[in-house]
Design a protein around this motif. Structure first.
Motif, PDB file in Angstrom:
ATOM      1  N   ALA A   1      -1.692  -4.106 -11.590  1.00 28.96           N
ATOM      2  CA  ALA A   1      -2.893  -4.550 -10.875  1.00 28.96           C
ATOM      3  C   ALA A   1      -3.145  -6.071  -9.784  1.00 28.96           C
ATOM      4  O   ALA A   1      -2.944  -6.396  -8.632  1.00 28.96           O
ATOM      5  N   ALA A   2      -2.614  -6.792 -11.008  1.00 29.39           N
ATOM      6  CA  ALA A   2      -2.091  -8.434 -10.666  1.00 29.39           C
ATOM      7  C   ALA A   2      -1.525  -8.641  -9.706  1.00 29.39           C
ATOM      8  O   ALA A   2      -1.460  -9.309  -9.082  1.00 29.39           O
ATOM      9  N   LEU A   3      -0.461  -7.987  -9.827  1.00 32.95           N
ATOM     10  CA  LEU A   3       1.160  -8.392  -9.212  1.00 32.95           C
ATOM     11  C   LEU A   3       0.355  -7.426  -7.529  1.00 32.95           C
ATOM     12  O   LEU A   3       0.891  -8.297  -6.607  1.00 32.95           O
ATOM     13  N   VAL A   4      -0.028  -6.317  -7.681  1.00 30.36           N
ATOM     14  CA  VAL A   4       0.203  -6.066  -6.321  1.00 30.36           C
ATOM     15  C   VAL A   4      -1.433  -7.190  -5.541  1.00 30.36           C
ATOM     16  O   VAL A   4      -0.673  -7.450  -4.148  1.00 30.36           O
ATOM     17  N   VAL A   5      -2.746  -7.914  -6.081  1.00 29.14           N
ATOM     18  CA  VAL A   5      -3.615  -8.160  -5.837  1.00 29.14           C
ATOM     19  C   VAL A   5      -3.103  -9.536  -5.642  1.00 29.14           C
ATOM     20  O   VAL A   5      -3.244 -10.359  -4.458  1.00 29.14           O
ATOM     21  N   GLY A   6      -2.277 -10.300  -6.232  1.00 30.37           N
ATOM     22  CA  GLY A   6      -0.984 -11.425  -5.472  1.00 30.37           C
ATOM     23  C   GLY A   6      -0.129 -11.405  -4.967  1.00 30.37           C
ATOM     24  O   GLY A   6       0.563 -11.857  -5.140  1.00 30.37           O
ATOM     25  N   ALA A   7       0.397 -10.437  -4.248  1.00 25.03           N
ATOM     26  CA  ALA A   7       1.242  -9.886  -3.950  1.00 25.03           C
ATOM     27  C   ALA A   7       1.757 -11.226  -2.277  1.00 25.03           C
ATOM     28  O   ALA A   7       2.280 -11.903  -2.165  1.00 25.03           O
ATOM     29  N   ASP A   8       0.547 -11.192  -2.037  1.00 21.57           N
ATOM     30  CA  ASP A   8       0.567 -12.417  -0.310  1.00 21.57           C
ATOM     31  C   ASP A   8      -0.885 -12.828  -1.354  1.00 21.57           C
ATOM     32  O   ASP A   8      -2.416 -12.816  -0.474  1.00 21.57           O
ATOM     33  N   ALA A   9      -0.422 -14.254  -1.459  1.00 22.36           N
ATOM     34  CA  ALA A   9      -2.235 -15.121  -2.028  1.00 22.36           C
ATOM     35  C   ALA A   9      -2.729 -16.005  -0.924  1.00 22.36           C
ATOM     36  O   ALA A   9      -3.827 -15.536  -0.989  1.00 22.36           O
ATOM     37  N   ALA A  10      -1.770 -15.904   0.666  1.00 20.37           N
ATOM     38  CA  ALA A  10      -2.780 -16.364   1.374  1.00 20.37           C
ATOM     39  C   ALA A  10      -3.404 -14.853   2.283  1.00 20.37           C
ATOM     40  O   ALA A  10      -4.629 -15.384   2.584  1.00 20.37           O
TER      41      ALA A  10
END
Length: 379
Positions: free
Chosen positions: A289-298
């Motif tokens: 989940a963290a990887l998915v939501v952090g894939a595009d921080a902007a």
């Protein structure tokens, strides 16, 4: 320093008699080696067998030349011994079999030639010098073969490691399967069914490497793929179950990518690298989940701003309290008591805050699309 044995004091007739016996001695040497060194029983068959028999005959002739004249060192024989050692290394064998063959062959040759020498009337003192020459010759041949074996191992080892490093870089780059197969063959690397990318500090690689399958590939931090993490290395781990690999890495600040088909190692590496960039550690399967939501921080920050837009005009303290309440409402699916427990406030406080949120968001709190966006943005 030990002195080399003196040459034999042979008459021309004795030297010729010994030389005439050499073919018979060579046959017996070959037979003895085949009988007592099982790994050479196949090697002495066919064309290769004839070549080895020729080498034995050359070695015996070279010995006799050196026995008659110590200055006449048979360089051709020693060159052949060197190549024999290299050949053993290329075949994947240690020097044990060749050393045994030398020992057995020398003992057989000594028995045959000393018997002939006695028949020719060689005195006891001459036999002693004869024995010294035989076993000194054995030592020299063995030393030259060991040198050839060592040199070949070093050469092929360096070459194989260089090819494996090229394969590892190609795997991380996601090269096409055909090219990867070519590089694997060139590197003498039997492809496994799966690979797992492991990112870890270079200081930990030696300890971890010895616990992994020897086929595990490694790329150090000076590679372009790890430009942002020069103090790290990536290992493409082979052969262990995922739980076993994770146990091996206990206590090591490593990031473990997914286990994938070997030709898809680039995807495992990409996920592990993304996790490292996000400050995550351990098994990436637990951080999906963290990887998915952090894939595009902007993009996530833009989504967060969009979700919280209705609260933008509030005072900062009030905005923060309502934001954390909205997040808890999403996580606990609207259960007031659970939300209150999570935020350490009275349920009545939650009721009051939810009233404020409903006033700000109206029907959007019931919109599945908004709930999805808010969950991604805030949780």
């Amino acid at each position: 320093m030990a002195h080399a044995p003196q040459p034999l004091d042979l008459t021309q007739a004795q030297a010729e008699a010994l030389r005439e016996r050499l073919p018979r001695v060579g046959e017996k040497v070959v037979a003895a080696v085949v009988a007592e060194v099982p790994s050479y029983s196949v090697a002495f068959q066919g064309r290769m067998g004839r070549a080895i028999e020729g080498a034995v005959a050359l070695a015996l002739a070279g010995f006799l030349d050196m026995a008659v004249d110590a200055a006449d060192r048979p360089e051709q024989v020693f060159a052949a011994a060197y190549e024999l050692g290299r050949g053993e290394a290329r075949s994947g064998r240690t020097m044990d079999a060749l050393t045994s063959a030398y020992r057995i062959g020398t003992a057989c040759a000594w028995r045959e030639m000393s018997r002939t020498a006695v028949e020719l009337g060689m005195p006891a003192e001459g036999l002693v010098r004869f024995a010294e020459l035989v076993f000194d010759y054995l030592d020299q041949l063995s030393a030259v073969s060991v040198a050839g074996h060592t040199d070949e191992l070093a050469r092929t080892g360096h070459l194989r490691e260089r090819h494996r490093a090229q394969l590892a870089v190609a795997l991380l780059a996601g090269r096409e399967e055909e090219r990867l197969a070519q590089l694997a063959e060139q590197a003498e690397w039997p492809p496994p069914s799966t690979l797992t990318a492991v990112l870890l500090p270079q200081a930990s690689t030696r300890t971890v490497r010895v616990q992994l399958d020897p086929r595990t590939l490694e790329v150090a931090g000076d590679a372009e793929a790890l430009e942002a993490w020069p103090d790290h290395a990536v290992m493409l781990a082979v052969g262990r179950s995922r739980p076993a690999l994770l146990r091996t890495l206990e206590g090591v600040p490593a990031v473990v990518g997914p286990t994938v088909p070997w030709t898809a190692a680039a995807t495992s590496f990409a996920r592990a690298l993304r996790a490292l960039d996000l400050g995550l550690e351990g098994d990436t399967d637990t951080h999906l989940a963290a990887l998915v939501v952090g894939a595009d921080a902007a993009a996530r920050e833009d989504l967060r701003a969009h979700v919280l837009a209705p609260l933008a005009e509030l005072r900062e303290g009030q905005r923060e309290k309502l934001t954390e309440t909205l997040r808890a409402w999403l996580l606990h699916q609207g259960r007031r008591d659970d939300i209150a427990a999570a935020l350490f406030v009275h349920p009545q406080t939650i009721r009051y805050r939810m009233g404020q949120l409903r006033e700000a968001y109206a029907e959007r709190l019931e919109d599945p699309a908004f709930v999805r966006d808010a969950t991604i943005a805030l949780c």
